[in-house]
Scaffold this motif. Structure first.
Motif, PDB file in Angstrom:
ATOM      1  N   ASN A   1       0.811  -1.239   0.029  1.00 56.96           N
ATOM      2  CA  ASN A   1      -0.045  -0.038  -0.107  1.00 56.96           C
ATOM      3  C   ASN A   1       0.891   1.168   0.113  1.00 56.96           C
ATOM      4  O   ASN A   1       0.373   2.420   0.090  1.00 56.96           O
ATOM      5  N   SER A   2       2.043   1.106  -0.039  1.00 55.30           N
ATOM      6  CA  SER A   2       2.954   2.476  -0.313  1.00 55.30           C
ATOM      7  C   SER A   2       2.908   2.832  -1.510  1.00 55.30           C
ATOM      8  O   SER A   2       2.816   2.168  -2.520  1.00 55.30           O
ATOM      9  N   PRO A   3       3.319   4.020  -1.862  1.00 55.46           N
ATOM     10  CA  PRO A   3       3.200   4.434  -3.342  1.00 55.46           C
ATOM     11  C   PRO A   3       4.203   3.680  -4.229  1.00 55.46           C
ATOM     12  O   PRO A   3       5.167   3.778  -3.697  1.00 55.46           O
ATOM     13  N   ILE A   4       3.868   3.639  -5.373  1.00 51.24           N
ATOM     14  CA  ILE A   4       4.700   3.044  -6.068  1.00 51.24           C
ATOM     15  C   ILE A   4       5.610   4.176  -7.132  1.00 51.24           C
ATOM     16  O   ILE A   4       5.194   4.593  -8.158  1.00 51.24           O
ATOM     17  N   ASN A  11       5.097   1.477 -17.259  1.00 45.82           N
ATOM     18  CA  ASN A  11       3.816   1.528 -17.408  1.00 45.82           C
ATOM     19  C   ASN A  11       2.822   0.817 -16.530  1.00 45.82           C
ATOM     20  O   ASN A  11       3.256   0.273 -15.400  1.00 45.82           O
ATOM     21  N   GLU A  12       1.601   0.579 -16.873  1.00 42.56           N
ATOM     22  CA  GLU A  12       0.737   0.052 -15.983  1.00 42.56           C
ATOM     23  C   GLU A  12       0.960  -1.469 -15.785  1.00 42.56           C
ATOM     24  O   GLU A  12       0.756  -2.172 -14.833  1.00 42.56           O
ATOM     25  N   THR A  13       1.612  -2.122 -16.984  1.00 41.54           N
ATOM     26  CA  THR A  13       1.976  -3.522 -16.887  1.00 41.54           C
ATOM     27  C   THR A  13       3.138  -3.763 -15.578  1.00 41.54           C
ATOM     28  O   THR A  13       2.876  -4.601 -14.963  1.00 41.54           O
ATOM     29  N   ASP A  14       3.997  -2.745 -15.831  1.00 46.05           N
ATOM     30  CA  ASP A  14       5.013  -2.735 -14.598  1.00 46.05           C
ATOM     31  C   ASP A  14       4.254  -2.641 -13.362  1.00 46.05           C
ATOM     32  O   ASP A  14       5.107  -3.190 -12.216  1.00 46.05           O
ATOM     33  N   GLU A  63       3.059  -4.629  -7.938  1.00 50.76           N
ATOM     34  CA  GLU A  63       1.907  -5.063  -6.861  1.00 50.76           C
ATOM     35  C   GLU A  63       1.705  -6.550  -6.666  1.00 50.76           C
ATOM     36  O   GLU A  63       1.716  -7.132  -5.440  1.00 50.76           O
ATOM     37  N   ALA A  64       2.183  -7.363  -7.702  1.00 47.86           N
ATOM     38  CA  ALA A  64       1.922  -8.795  -7.680  1.00 47.86           C
ATOM     39  C   ALA A  64       3.452  -9.204  -6.637  1.00 47.86           C
ATOM     40  O   ALA A  64       2.972 -10.110  -5.793  1.00 47.86           O
ATOM     41  N   SER A  80       4.878 -10.434   0.875  1.00 45.03           N
ATOM     42  CA  SER A  80       3.970 -10.041   2.213  1.00 45.03           C
ATOM     43  C   SER A  80       3.813 -11.581   2.902  1.00 45.03           C
ATOM     44  O   SER A  80       3.561 -11.508   4.150  1.00 45.03           O
ATOM     45  N   ARG A  81       3.662 -12.673   2.061  1.00 40.02           N
ATOM     46  CA  ARG A  81       3.169 -13.737   2.670  1.00 40.02           C
ATOM     47  C   ARG A  81       4.491 -14.647   2.758  1.00 40.02           C
ATOM     48  O   ARG A  81       4.218 -15.966   3.391  1.00 40.02           O
TER      49      ARG A  81
END
Length: 774
Positions: A257-260, A272-275, A280-281, A287-288
């Motif tokens: 949740n921190s800014p990318i 771009n959006e793909t990156d 995020e993934a 995190s798990r």
């Protein structure tokens, strides 16, 4: 044009000149004839365009033989190709990784990198005037012209478990270990890290670069890194990555949740959006994973003797101890439960602010930085935020000290890079600094809370009026200032104050060089405590215009159910002056009543308000009572006028709530009318000077204490205005030299403000008042 775009691979036979004869990559030798020859292959690596001293531009690519029957017989099916000049720029714009190309007009040279990249022993140089490239896009896109330029780069990212040796690849990964850059025996710096991804493969990376700023900006384990154009190789039986020509890197915070926000030194990079989805993934996956459960940095309040830990802090000051050691004085706003050693240095050797106040409260950590970390330490400036890795808390006791006395802690950043040992600066807007900034702000607020104006200890330092004469009839001759705070601070020069890290209080002794405004009536302002608006006080001409515009409306008296109304004809034709009084106040003394006047001029209002305590000018709008425009005073109290904030006031419709109010003052009137009361404030700017320099400081929040006057009283009293002028004339006598001006003991507050996206350090005179000396 040297780069020709083709629609399909089949066009190579029709579009390529017939005199060109194909030669396979495996048959290329240094002695081969390259005249009228062509080479076909698939682009498996494309580097960026770089500038070089020998030639204007250079680009390196690797092509691979596409015919499996020809390439299987040799391990040298891939070859380096070097493009120069304009052709390098055209190739960069027109060709993408994965495209099929045919080269002509090349020169064959011996490859100097064959031992390291394990590619062909030769490479091709494309710098002849007749050199040309025929390209067929891997996406099969068509072009209407002779050259098709693809502006949007296309990158393929390989999962870490699918890496093959001796390939140039692009990868994403989560950092599981890292070392800060350290100098090699050559001209480069080297940094090492280990990464993993959803495949659970672990891969080591080695980064070489001459510039420190080009290395990955990794702050902690769990950060995400993207690497472009890195070389795969086997090392000690494991896959590893190594930088190659044209490599680049971008890193991201790995916190959910921190800014990318990409961290990189380059001004141009593809993202771009793909990156964004890839980052995020990886965050969600990391995190798990228990293997990434990294301990946070340890605050000073939790440090124990002999422990190794990571510390996030702010640099207060630094000093060079000798050729292989530097002292850093830092804090994180927490108090260590063990006594901290204060390393003594000469005052003139210390770069930054004095840390005496923090030292007294066991807040300053003294860190000795050694050997290979000195280069980074020298670049640090006081005020920067730092992270130190593998810091050692060393207990130390002077030889003469009794063993019953607890030893003091001093911190060592030892030489070397074992266990990731190192240090780096952290950008002030980094999410990693949120906890640290809260601690520093809490400390500053706690210090400020001790200096409240209403502290009972200030009663014995109240002012002696300048016009006072003592019992023996002695008239005061000189003026001085007295600090009313209880800060246990050492007095410092203005030059040292400028080196302070805000927020901080500092004691100085200085003279007034200049002050603004010279016309002191201009220093009186209106301030809204709600929206923080600061504005000039309107002059009488502007206020009279508002009253005159109100007269131009309806002349019919307002009719309000809550008020008793009476009217009288004005001396001017066709104008009626109407007075409204609340029904609940009819029997009250007229001096204490809240009166509403309609149809008056400013001059008439001033005359009437001289005999009444609270008079509100109103106008009629659709037979309802309404306040005048708030650019004019909403309340007249004798000679005093009170203004409302145009942004924060709720309503101009008057229907006051008068029940339960015992005393009508400006605060209760404003509340009853739904008006946000603006405060009178004094605002001045002093240019202070001592033997070390000058500094500009505001006199604002404590201006009333400084002059022993009330701002609202000054607004209505010429005598008090003259009093302030008299004080300033004595602080800076007209036409006087600096030698004739008094030296003032002042308490300065250093703080920061944000303006146009930039942080600026400002200073304000606080906890100081003028006194008379006899």
């Amino acid at each position: 044009m040297p780069v020709h775009a083709l629609k399909d691979v089949s066009d190579l036979g029709a579009k390529v000149p017939s005199h060109l004869q194909r030669i396979t990559v495996q048959n290329i030798k240094v002695t081969s004839d390259s005249v009228h020859r062509s080479v076909k292959g698939k682009v498996v690596q494309k580097g960026p365009v770089v500038s070089c001293q020998q030639r204007d531009y250079l680009l390196k690519a690797v092509i691979e033989e596409e015919d499996p029957q020809q390439s299987s017989a040799s391990q040298h099916a891939s070859i380096n190709v070097i493009f120069f000049g304009t052709l390098a720029k055209d190739f960069s714009q027109s060709v993408s990784q994965g495209d099929t190309i045919l080269l002509a007009g090349f020169t064959i040279r011996k490859s100097p990198t064959q031992q390291t990249d394990k590619l062909h022993s030769c490479h091709l140089e494309m710098d002849n005037p007749d050199a040309s490239v025929y390209v067929c896009s891997s996406a099969g896109s068509s072009s209407s012209g002779p050259s098709s330029v693809s502006c949007e780069p296309r990158y393929t990212y390989i999962p870490l478990n699918e890496l093959k040796p001796r390939k140039i690849v692009n990868v994403y990964g989560v950092v599981t270990f890292f070392k800060q850059p350290f100098p090699t025996k050559g001209t480069d710096y080297c940094s090492t890290l280990k990464i993993t991804d959803q495949s659970n493969a672990k891969v080591g990376c080695t980064i070489f670069s001459e510039k420190l700023e080009d290395h990955p900006k990794i702050f902690k384990i769990g950060d995400i890194i993207r690497l472009h154009r890195v070389k795969t190789q086997m090392f000690n039986g494991s896959m590893s990555l190594l930088t190659s020509l044209g490599w680049s890197t971008v890193t991201f915070d790995g916190m959910m949740n921190s800014p990318i926000e990409p961290r990189t030194s380059t001004q141009t990079f593809h993202f771009n959006e793909t990156d964004k989805h890839v980052v995020e993934a990886l965050r969600q996956w990391a995190s798990r994973q228990s293997l990434l459960a990294n301990e946070p940095t340890v605050p000073l309040s939790s440090v124990q003797p002999k422990m190794y830990f990571d510390l996030t802090c702010q640099l207060l000051a630094k000093a060079c101890m000798d050729s292989r050691c530097m002292l850093l004085k830092v804090w994180d706003g927490t108090k260590c439960e063990h006594p901290l050693l204060n390393v003594a240095v000469a005052p003139d050797a210390l770069e930054g602010e004095s840390t005496n106040s923090q030292d007294d409260e066991n807040l300053t950590a003294n860190i000795l930085v050694y050997d290979n970390h000195l280069e980074v330490a020298r670049t640090l400036q006081p005020g920067m935020f730092l992270r130190l890795y593998n810091l050692h808390a060393v207990p130390q006791r002077p030889p003469e000290q009794s063993h019953d006395v607890p030893s003091h802690l001093v911190f060592h950043l030892h030489g070397g890079t074992s266990f990731g040992r190192g240090l780096r600066s952290i950008p002030s807007d980094s999410p990693d600094l949120q906890t640290l900034k809260r601690m520093l702000e809490s400390y500053a607020e706690a210090v400020a809370a001790k200096e409240e104006v209403n502290d009972g200890t200030l009663l014995d330092v109240w002012y002696t009026p300048p016009e006072a004469i003592d019992k023996d009839g002695v008239v005061p001759k000189n003026i001085c200032t007295v600090r009313t705070c209880r800060h246990a601070l050492q007095q410092m020069s203005l030059a040292h104050v400028k080196k302070c890290t805000p927020p901080a209080f500092r004691h100085v002794c200085a003279q007034v060089k200049t002050y603004q405004p010279q016309k002191l009536y201009q220093c009186l302002k209106l301030f809204c405590p709600h929206c923080k608006t600061l504005k000039e006080i309107p002059d009488d001409e502007s206020i009279a215009q508002v009253f005159q515009e109100a007269l131009g409306g309806s002349n019919q008296p307002c009719s309000e159910h809550w008020a008793v109304t009476s009217s009288v004809d004005s001396t001017q034709l066709n104008r009626v002056i109407t007075m409204h009084v609340s029904c609940d106040m009819v029997l009250d003394d007229t001096h204490s009543q809240l009166l509403f006047l309609q149809g008056v001029t400013l001059d008439e209002m001033c005359v009437i308000s001289g005999a009444h305590k609270n008079v509100v000018p109103v106008r009629s709008e659709e037979s309802r009572m309404t306040l005048l425009d708030l650019s004019a005073p909403f309340l007249f109290c004798g000679d005093k006028r009170f203004f409302g904030c145009e942004q924060c006031s709720r309503s101009l419709l008057v229907e006051p709530e008068v029940s339960g109010v015992e005393v009508w003052d400006e605060h209760n009137v404003a509340k009853a009318l739904g008006v946000q009361l603006m405060q009178y404030v004094l605002l001045m700017k002093f240019e202070l000077e001592d033997e070390t320099g000058t500094i500009e400081a505001l006199l604002w929040e404590d201006a009333e204490r400084f002059f022993h006057v009330s701002s609202v009283d000054i607004s209505a009293s010429q005598q008090l205005q003259d009093k302030v002028q008299a004080i300033m004339d004595r602080l800076q006598p007209q036409g006087s030299s600096m030698a004739a001006r008094p030296w003032l003991e002042l308490c300065l507050t250093a703080y920061t403000v944000e303006e146009n996206g930039k942080t600026q350090v400002c200073y304000q005179i606080t906890n100081t008042e003028t006194r008379e000396s006899f």
